[in-house]
Scaffold this motif. Structure first.
Motif, PDB file in Angstrom:
ATOM      1  N   UNK A 426       4.094  -0.267  -6.528  1.00  0.00           N
ATOM      2  CA  UNK A 426       3.520  -1.595  -6.684  1.00  0.00           C
ATOM      3  C   UNK A 426       4.432  -2.488  -7.525  1.00  0.00           C
ATOM      4  N   UNK A 427       4.988  -1.934  -8.589  1.00  0.00           N
ATOM      5  CA  UNK A 427       5.904  -2.689  -9.448  1.00  0.00           C
ATOM      6  C   UNK A 427       7.172  -3.050  -8.694  1.00  0.00           C
ATOM      7  N   UNK A 428       7.685  -2.113  -7.894  1.00  0.00           N
ATOM      8  CA  UNK A 428       8.911  -2.356  -7.132  1.00  0.00           C
ATOM      9  C   UNK A 428       8.750  -3.520  -6.152  1.00  0.00           C
ATOM     10  N   UNK A 429       7.564  -3.628  -5.548  1.00  0.00           N
ATOM     11  CA  UNK A 429       7.333  -4.698  -4.577  1.00  0.00           C
ATOM     12  C   UNK A 429       6.666  -5.922  -5.223  1.00  0.00           C
ATOM     13  N   UNK A 433       0.672  -6.230  -2.443  1.00  0.00           N
ATOM     14  CA  UNK A 433      -0.115  -5.053  -2.066  1.00  0.00           C
ATOM     15  C   UNK A 433       0.100  -4.635  -0.617  1.00  0.00           C
ATOM     16  N   UNK A 434       0.315  -5.585   0.293  1.00  0.00           N
ATOM     17  CA  UNK A 434       0.522  -5.212   1.688  1.00  0.00           C
ATOM     18  C   UNK A 434       1.795  -4.392   1.851  1.00  0.00           C
ATOM     19  N   UNK A 435       2.868  -4.822   1.172  1.00  0.00           N
ATOM     20  CA  UNK A 435       4.126  -4.084   1.260  1.00  0.00           C
ATOM     21  C   UNK A 435       3.991  -2.721   0.590  1.00  0.00           C
ATOM     22  N   UNK A 436       3.267  -2.680  -0.513  1.00  0.00           N
ATOM     23  CA  UNK A 436       3.071  -1.412  -1.221  1.00  0.00           C
ATOM     24  C   UNK A 436       2.326  -0.418  -0.341  1.00  0.00           C
ATOM     25  N   UNK A 446      -7.336   1.460   1.314  1.00  0.00           N
ATOM     26  CA  UNK A 446      -7.152   2.653   0.483  1.00  0.00           C
ATOM     27  C   UNK A 446      -6.442   2.297  -0.810  1.00  0.00           C
ATOM     28  N   UNK A 447      -5.433   1.447  -0.721  1.00  0.00           N
ATOM     29  CA  UNK A 447      -4.702   1.040  -1.926  1.00  0.00           C
ATOM     30  C   UNK A 447      -5.643   0.317  -2.894  1.00  0.00           C
ATOM     31  N   UNK A 448      -6.442  -0.597  -2.375  1.00  0.00           N
ATOM     32  CA  UNK A 448      -7.396  -1.309  -3.230  1.00  0.00           C
ATOM     33  C   UNK A 448      -8.375  -0.335  -3.890  1.00  0.00           C
TER      34      UNK A 448
END
Length: 458
Positions: A426-429, A433-436, A446-448
Motif C-alpha cells: 500500500x505504501x509503495x503504491x 488501493x486499486x493498484x495495491x 478483500x483489501x478494504x
C-alpha cells in the motif's frame, strides 16, 4: 410421461421408492438384480435409473458398461452412507447424483423434477461448441485460446453432475461467469442461481445470511429470515471468496455439504436442503490453509472438481475477441456504433492487465466514452509494458521505478507477515488501493476488509 427404473435388491425399499416416483407422474419399473435390470432396460429405455450398487448377482457399476444407458438415461446411485469418496465415485462413473439411505424424500423429488436426457444436454454442448468455432464464445465465456477451451470442456463435463466445484483464479478473471455457465448447462438451470461474496458481508451477519434466522434470535431479528441455502433449494449456491468465511461458519458449511441439513440461527429444527455448491477463491487454497483462513477438511470437500481460470496475460490471443465483445455491448446499449483502430487492438497485448477481464472491460467502456469520433484509438490505453510482468491498472499514479522489498524474520506469524506485506505494498503504491489490490492478487473488497480489520486491532 417419463419412465423410471428402480434397481434395488431390497424389495420393500424398491416398492416404497416406486410409490414415491409414481406420485411424481412417472411410469415405474423395478428390478431386483442386474439380470432383471438389463431386461427392463431392453424392454423400455428409462429416463432415470435409481441404482443400488449392491446387487445379488454383481455390482450396479456393471450397468455403466452400456454406453447407451448414459446417453439416454440419467443415473442416480443409491448408497447406504454419504462420503466424499461416494460422490467422487458417482461422478467418475457418469452418474448425475446420488441418494443416501434412508431416502430424503425432498431430495428425491428435486432430482425427479430435473430429469433431462443426457443426449439433450450433449446436444446443447455441441451447439455451444459450434458457436465457439463461429463466434468465439462458449455461452457467456469469450475466447478461443487453448486454456479456455480446456475450461469449456471441464464445464461441459461437470455440469451434468451434482458434484461440488472449486474455482480458483485471480480477481477479475470471470470465476462467477464460469460458475453460472456450470449452472446453466445443468439440470438445475430452472432453479435459482444465487451468489454470495463472503468477503462483502460482515462476519456478524454472515451466518444469518447463509443459514437464515428465527424471529427474536438476536437484537433486530424482528421476523423470520430465509438464508441462501433455503432460497437456493434445488438450484446452485455460488460462494465467492470462500476463504473470507469465518472458521466457525466453515464448520457449519462442511456439515451442510456432508449431510444436506442445516439449522437457522436461533432454531433447533433441522432443515433439509438440496443445493449444489460452487465455491471460488482468488487465494491459493494451500496458502489459505497455512494462514489459518481455510479449514483443510472443508477444502477437500469443496475441491471435488477443481477449475483453475487463467489470468488474462496467459490468454493474450483472446484480447481482441474480448475487447470487441465489450465494445459491441456498449455500442448496443448506447446506440452509437464505434470501432477499434487496428493499432489499438495490436497494443492490447502490450499490457499485462493485472485486473484481468474486469479491467479490460472497464478500459473499453472508458475508451468508448473518451473517443470523440467513431474510431476508438489508443490514446487511452495503459502504458505499454511486457505482458509477462505485472503492470499497474489504468490511470493510477506511477510508483518508484524499483519496487521495494521487505524482510520477514523466521518465526513471524502468517497474520503478521500478511499485515506487513499489505501495508508495504500500500505504501509503495502511494495508498492507491486499486493498484495495491491488483498487485496482491486480491479483490478491492478483500483489501478494504483487511484494512478495516487492522484499524480495529492496532
Amino acid at each position: 410421461m417419463p419412465h423410471a427404473l428402480i434397481v434395488d435388491d431390497d424389495r420393500d425399499s424398491a416398492e416404497m421408492m416406486a410409490v414415491l416416483v409414481a406420485a411424481e407422474n412417472f411410469t415405474v419399473a423395478t428390478a431386483f438384480s442386474l439380470l432383471e435390470a438389463r431386461r427392463q432396460i431392453t424392454l423400455q429405455r428409462p429416463d432415470i435409473v435409481l441404482l443400488d450398487l449392491q446387487l445379488p448377482d454383481g455390482s450396479g457399476i456393471e450397468l455403466f458398461d452400456d454406453p447407451e444407458l448414459l446417453r439416454h438415461s440419467q443415473v442416480v446411485l443409491i448408497t447406504g452412507y454419504a462420503s466424499l469418496e461416494t460422490s467422487i465415485q458417482a461422478f467418475r462413473l457418469g452418474a448425475a447424483d446420488y441418494l443416501v439411505k434412508p431416502l430424503n424424500v425432498k431430495h428425491l423429488k428435486n432430482i425427479l423434477a430435473t430429469v433431462t436426457q443426457p443426449a439433450m444436454l450433449q446436444t446443447e454442448v455441441e451447439t455451444l461448441n459450434e458457436e465457439l468455432a463461429r463466434e468465439g464464445h462458449f455461452g457467456n465465456l469469450w475466447g478461443r485460446s487453448a486454456c479456455m477451451q480446456e475450461i469449456y470442456q471441464q464445464i461441459a463435463r461437470v455440469a451434468v453432475t451434482s458434484v461440488t466445484v472449486l474455482i480458483t483464479g485471480e480477481s477479475g478473471t470471470g470465476k462467477e461467469v464460469v460458475a453460472r455457465s456450470v449452472h446453466d448447462l445443468s439440470r438445475r438451470r430452472t432453479r435459482p442461481f444465487l451468489a454470495i461474496n463472503c468477503g462483502a458481508i460482515s462476519p456478524n451477519l454472515m451466518e444469518s445470511e447463509i443459514f437464515g434466522h428465527e424471529k427474536g434470535s438476536f437484537t433486530g431479528a424482528d421476523r423470520q429470515h430465509q438464508g441462501f441455502f433455503e432460497r437456493a433449494n434445488g438450484g446452485t449456491l455460488f460462494l465467492d471468496e470462500v476463504t473470507e468465511m469465518p472458521l466457525e461458519l466453515q464448520v457449519k458449511l462442511l456439515r451442510v455439504l456432508e449431510t444436506g441439513t442445516f439449522m437457522r440461527v436461533g432454531s433447533t429444527q433441522v432443515q433439509d436442503t438440496d443445493v449444489r455448491v460452487i465455491a471460488a477463491t482468488n487465494r491459493s487454497p494451500k496458502l489459505a490453509i497455512e494462514a489459518g483462513k481455510l479449514r483443510e477438511d472443508l477444502y477437500y470437500r469443496l475441491n471435488v472438481f477443481p477449475i483453475a481460470v487463467p489470468p488474462l496475460r496467459e490468454r493474450s490471443d483472446d484480447l481482441p475477441i474480448l475487447a470487441e465483445h465489450f465494445l459491441a455491448e456498449i455500442n448496443k446499449k448506447e446506440g452509437v456504433v464505434k470501432r477499434f483502430s487496428p493499432e489499438t487492438l495490436k497494443r492490447l497485448a502490450e499490457y499485462a492487465w493485472p485486473g484481468n477481464v474486469r479491467e479490460l472491460r472497464n478500459f473499453v467502456h472508458r475508451a468508448y466514452v473518451m473517443a470523440p469520433g467513431e474510431i476508438v484509438g489508443d490514446d487511452w490505453l495503459p502504458a505499454g509494458e511486457p505482458s509477462s510482468e505485472a503492470a499497474p491498472p489504468l490511470a493510477a499514479p506511477e510508483p518508484s521505478d524499483a519496487p521495494p522489498s521487505i524482510t520477514i524474520p523466521i518465526g513471524t506469524s502468517m497474520a503478521e507477515a500478511e499485515f506487513n506485506l499489505i501495508m508495504a505494498t500500500l505504501e509503495h503504491f502511494n495508498h492507491h488501493k486499486e493498484r495495491t489490490a491488483a498487485a496482491l492478487g486480491v479483490s478491492l473488497k478483500t483489501l478494504y476488509n483487511r484494512l478495516k480489520e487492522y484499524s480495529g486491532e492496532r
